[in-house]
Design a protein around this motif. Structure first.
Motif, PDB file in Angstrom:
ATOM      1  N   GLU A 162     -19.058  26.447 -23.850  1.00  0.00           N
ATOM      2  CA  GLU A 162     -18.255  26.173 -22.672  1.00  0.00           C
ATOM      3  C   GLU A 162     -19.089  25.465 -21.595  1.00  0.00           C
ATOM      4  N   PHE A 163     -18.809  24.388 -21.107  1.00  0.00           N
ATOM      5  CA  PHE A 163     -19.040  23.434 -20.323  1.00  0.00           C
ATOM      6  C   PHE A 163     -19.027  24.344 -19.023  1.00  0.00           C
ATOM      7  N   GLY A 164     -19.929  23.793 -17.943  1.00  0.00           N
ATOM      8  CA  GLY A 164     -19.870  24.513 -16.692  1.00  0.00           C
ATOM      9  C   GLY A 164     -21.357  24.665 -16.128  1.00  0.00           C
ATOM     10  N   THR A 165     -21.368  25.076 -15.008  1.00  0.00           N
ATOM     11  CA  THR A 165     -22.693  25.445 -14.369  1.00  0.00           C
ATOM     12  C   THR A 165     -22.484  27.055 -13.767  1.00  0.00           C
ATOM     13  N   THR A 166     -23.829  27.595 -13.535  1.00  0.00           N
ATOM     14  CA  THR A 166     -23.740  28.793 -12.821  1.00  0.00           C
ATOM     15  C   THR A 166     -24.831  28.953 -11.639  1.00  0.00           C
TER      16      THR A 166
END
Length: 371
Positions: free
Chosen positions: A293-297
């Motif tokens: 899953e792409f994305g940032t935290t």
């Protein structure tokens, strides 16, 4: 998909080679196939609007491995295996430069530097102790000492007074490189179809049935170059590894130049267009970052911003422009998986975060697996 006669006959009929993935490996595979088979019909399928995964989302490091990474590799690989890993990375970068030209990929040889935080005394001293040994090991690749001790000339904060630099490392413009590869493939008559995800395939002897999200067709040969997404199609042991990246807005009179590694390579940064690009941090939560899953935290973004403020740009006012992530393919071994899976199917995956360095050579080798 309700294909017309024109669509079916122009794009999905009489296909000799189908490649899954239009990243560095897939495009180089297609170009090598074109050299070998000038009249073949070659199709590349890409699930994203752009080459999705890591090829357009990486940091643009033309690197061969920092000294701490080399020493870490020597704990689980033989000296000959490590030497071959570095040789493959070196050959891959040279192949990419030869194929496209330095201007087309924005190549610059500003050197690579490993920084050591003040508290990392043991790691720093062990790297210094092994410096001569590693240089001697890698002599066949670089024909000279690859690593040397250099002063903290960019005035980073909270680190040892010296770097251990890799003098042969460089940096590229990832966007320019991938754009040049796509354009070259199209010039060679290679068809690229985007937004098409392969869900399954079946080798039935004389052909391979390929099933996508909205159509089914056949091809004589199938080559899989999906790297971090390989486990979605194959049983090979490839774990996805998300790499989060952020970039600052332009900084006036930015003097930092080169590629840099921190904490055994888990953090890395560089200059680009008077900005600092900084990535890493998956070591903060390996399980969460083992995802497609792409994305940032927030956890990783806070850490990266903290490094900018405390170590990289301690006396400089900066703003974050935006952030993103890419998906790498990793495993217990650094060696990529390059193998024939059946009579008409082969794969080249698990590049271990070294796609720029080895993607071109893996692509070429993949093109030769089904001869």
């Amino acid at each position: 998909m309700n294909l017309s006669y024109w669509e079916r006959t122009s794009w999905f009929s009489n296909i000799d080679f189908t490649i899954v993935g239009s990243g560095i490996v897939g495009l180089n595979c297609a170009l090598e196939l074109r050299l070998k088979h000038p009249k073949a019909r070659i199709l590349i399928l890409e699930k994203g609007k752009l080459p999705q995964g890591a090829s357009t989302k990486n940091a643009g490091f033309a690197c061969f491995g920092s000294i701490s990474e080399i020493l870490s590799d020597l704990k689980i690989h033989s000296e000959q295996e490590v030497l071959q890993l570095v040789q493959d990375r070196f050959d891959g970068i040279q192949s990419l430069r030869t194929l496209l030209g330095d201007d087309a990929i924005g190549y610059q040889n500003n050197g690579g530097h490993e920084l050591f935080l003040n508290q990392d005394v043991a790691l720093y001293e062990s790297c210094l102790k092994e410096l001569t040994r590693v240089n001697e090991l890698l002599q066949p690749v670089f024909k000279n000492d690859a690593f040397k001790v250099t002063p903290n000339s960019f005035n980073f904060n909270g680190i040892r007074s010296n770097y251990i630099s890799q003098v042969f490392e460089g940096q590229i413009n990832t966007g320019k490189m991938m754009s040049a590869l796509v354009q070259l493939a199209q010039q060679k008559g290679i068809t690229i179809v985007n937004s098409t995800q392969v869900h399954s395939f079946e080798d039935v002897g004389a052909k391979v049935i390929v099933r996508t999200n909205d159509l089914e067709f056949t091809t004589k040969k199938l080559l899989i170059a999906t790297n971090g997404f390989a486990a979605q199609l194959l049983s090979e042991k490839v774990k996805p590894a998300r790499a989060q990246v952020l970039i600052t807005k332009p900084i006036k009179d930015l003097h930092i130049k080169g590629t840099f590694h921190l904490e055994e390579g888990y953090y890395y940064f560089r200059n680009i267009d008077n900005r600092i690009l900084l990535g890493g941090g998956r070591n903060l939560d390996f399980k969460t970052e083992e995802t497609t899953e792409f994305g940032t935290t927030r956890l990783v973004e806070n850490k990266l911003q903290g490094l900018l403020k405390s170590v990289i740009l301690p006396k400089t006012v900066f703003e974050i422009d935006y952030s993103w992530s890419g998906i790498m393919g990793v495993g217990k071994q650094k060696k990529p998986i390059l193998k024939q899976l059946s009579g008409n199917v082969a794969c080249g995956v698990r590049l271990g975060g070294m796609g720029i360095a080895i993607g071109s050579t893996i692509g070429k080798k993949l093109a030769n697996t089904l001869d």
